[in-house]
Design an enzyme around this catalytic site. Sequence first.
Site, PDB file in Angstrom:
ATOM      1  N   GLY A 179      34.390   1.980  47.943  1.00 32.44           N
ATOM      2  CA  GLY A 179      33.732   3.243  47.955  1.00 32.44           C
ATOM      3  C   GLY A 179      32.555   3.294  47.168  1.00 32.44           C
ATOM      4  N   GLY A 180      31.212   3.558  47.665  1.00 35.39           N
ATOM      5  CA  GLY A 180      30.225   3.495  46.725  1.00 35.39           C
ATOM      6  C   GLY A 180      29.556   4.950  46.642  1.00 35.39           C
ATOM      7  CB  SER A 181      30.847   7.994  47.284  1.00 35.93           C
ATOM      8  OG  SER A 181      29.968   9.286  47.336  1.00 35.93           O
ATOM      9  CE1 TYR A 182      26.889  12.090  44.645  1.00 32.78           C
ATOM     10  CE2 TYR A 182      28.375  12.165  46.380  1.00 32.78           C
ATOM     11  CZ  TYR A 182      27.042  12.494  46.021  1.00 32.78           C
ATOM     12  OH  TYR A 182      26.160  12.749  46.702  1.00 32.78           O
ATOM     13  CB  ILE A 183      34.992   8.852  42.758  1.00 32.44           C
ATOM     14  CG1 ILE A 183      35.518  10.507  42.513  1.00 32.44           C
ATOM     15  CG2 ILE A 183      36.138   8.377  42.106  1.00 32.44           C
ATOM     16  CD1 ILE A 183      36.495  11.115  43.492  1.00 32.44           C
ATOM     17  CD  GLU A 186      31.123  10.605  37.882  1.00 31.42           C
ATOM     18  OE1 GLU A 186      32.080  10.664  37.144  1.00 31.42           O
ATOM     19  OE2 GLU A 186      30.711  11.672  38.339  1.00 31.42           O
ATOM     20  CG  HIS A 445       5.375  17.942  22.484  1.00 29.93           C
ATOM     21  ND1 HIS A 445       5.418  17.180  23.685  1.00 29.93           N
ATOM     22  CD2 HIS A 445       5.026  17.280  21.347  1.00 29.93           C
ATOM     23  CE1 HIS A 445       5.132  15.909  23.140  1.00 29.93           C
ATOM     24  NE2 HIS A 445       5.093  15.996  21.818  1.00 29.93           N
TER      25      HIS A 445
END
Length: 462
Positions: A179-183, A186, A445
């Site tokens: 699974g190459g998503s958010y979880i 991370e 700045h």
Amino acid sequence: MHTKEIKNFDAIVIGSGQAGTPLVFKLASQGQKVAFIEREHFGGTCLNVGCTPTKTYVASARRMWEAKHGDELGIEIPTGAKANLGKIKARKDALIKKSVDGIAQGVKNNKNISFFKGEAYFEDHKVVAVNNELLTAEEIYINVGGSAFIPEGYEDVPYLTNQSILELEEIPEHLVVIGGSYIGLEFGQMFARLGAKVTIIERGSAIIEREDPETSQTIQRIMEEEGVDFRLGAECIAAQKDENGGIVAKINCSKEGAIEIKGSHLLLAVGRRPNTANLQLDKTGVKTNEKGFIEVNDHLETNIQGIFALGDCNGKGAFTHTAYNDYEIIAENKFEDKNRKVSDRILTYGLFVDPPLGRVGITKKEAEEKGLDVLIGHRPFSKIARAKEKGETEGYMSLVVDANTKKILGATILGVGGDEIISGIINIMYADKSYEVIRDSVQPHPTVSELIPTMLESLTKL
């Protein structure tokens, strides 16, 4: 007909996540007698197995990264820094315990809250069973959250989820992530920084496919430079135990054909599902959709009057901040005579890889797909003085503006501070003002934020 006595309450709250917990205390503060049911641990996903522990680990992984990148800024750090996962876990556990104990103490000291530890399910219309007791109330709030989706075929494989991976005491030798998503991203970057070999397997042709291609490609390249191996377009993904106690993932990859990847640990990160299956919602008539999410209206009420669903289980957002907003909608509409609605909220979220991603509204890709008349702002972090001074020039910022109304429709900030900087854009969107408000503002700045007005001076037609 129930032979057992049914206990009466003003309200029943099922689940102690980021919506249920504050709601219980709010109802109790207004003099209501509340039954509070939790099967596992106070605080739900976010506190116990979500944001709190993972961001604690992300911080340790960042320290590790800094220990290895001193030379670029003229700091000679002797080699030999190593991660002690036992200590990292102990720090995480202590942080969680403090918060959980705080909730437990608050519940115990409140005479209007009756706490039941156990799994709740409906026994009849507005009758909830827990630990062989029957409870009823005119108002019932369901906040049961979600959990990792486990696809078929992994029953006999020793897999980890986002929850069980946080219990490891030793750093995996080779962590294979499906699974190459958010979880997945991370945990992948985090464990790579802590010293594991990491392979991420993704069925799609890109990681986090809902994002703009530039976002997916930039994050993948940053992680590859840190040693993470990606296998995309992976069909027919399967896994099995190997004789040494590890795992073998079998994939048919777009690039290499059928291959085997041997690892010591397997993390399944292929999505989440709502924890609604055991509630017996049919007994009370509450409707769910085909994925098990409870259907609610704009005020979070189900098709049964007086029964509400909050948080991840209603499919209206899968984030801590949307769950907490669900609580605010319920509480303010009930006690302050407001008319807050789910449809008023603007989609926003972060991805806490490093550098982090801050997102709000639609992407450039979505604007294209919908054929919208928009203007695009774009600026690479390599052109930002503060990013150069920090030695962190990876990433970019991008903004989507409605060409006619001049309102901001969405933004992506992938780069140092992106998770915090996005809030300035979110505020303008909630204020319903033109992008020119930021364009003409004076920012301090040297900051990363000061490049947002500069970016907005030269918008281009999509």
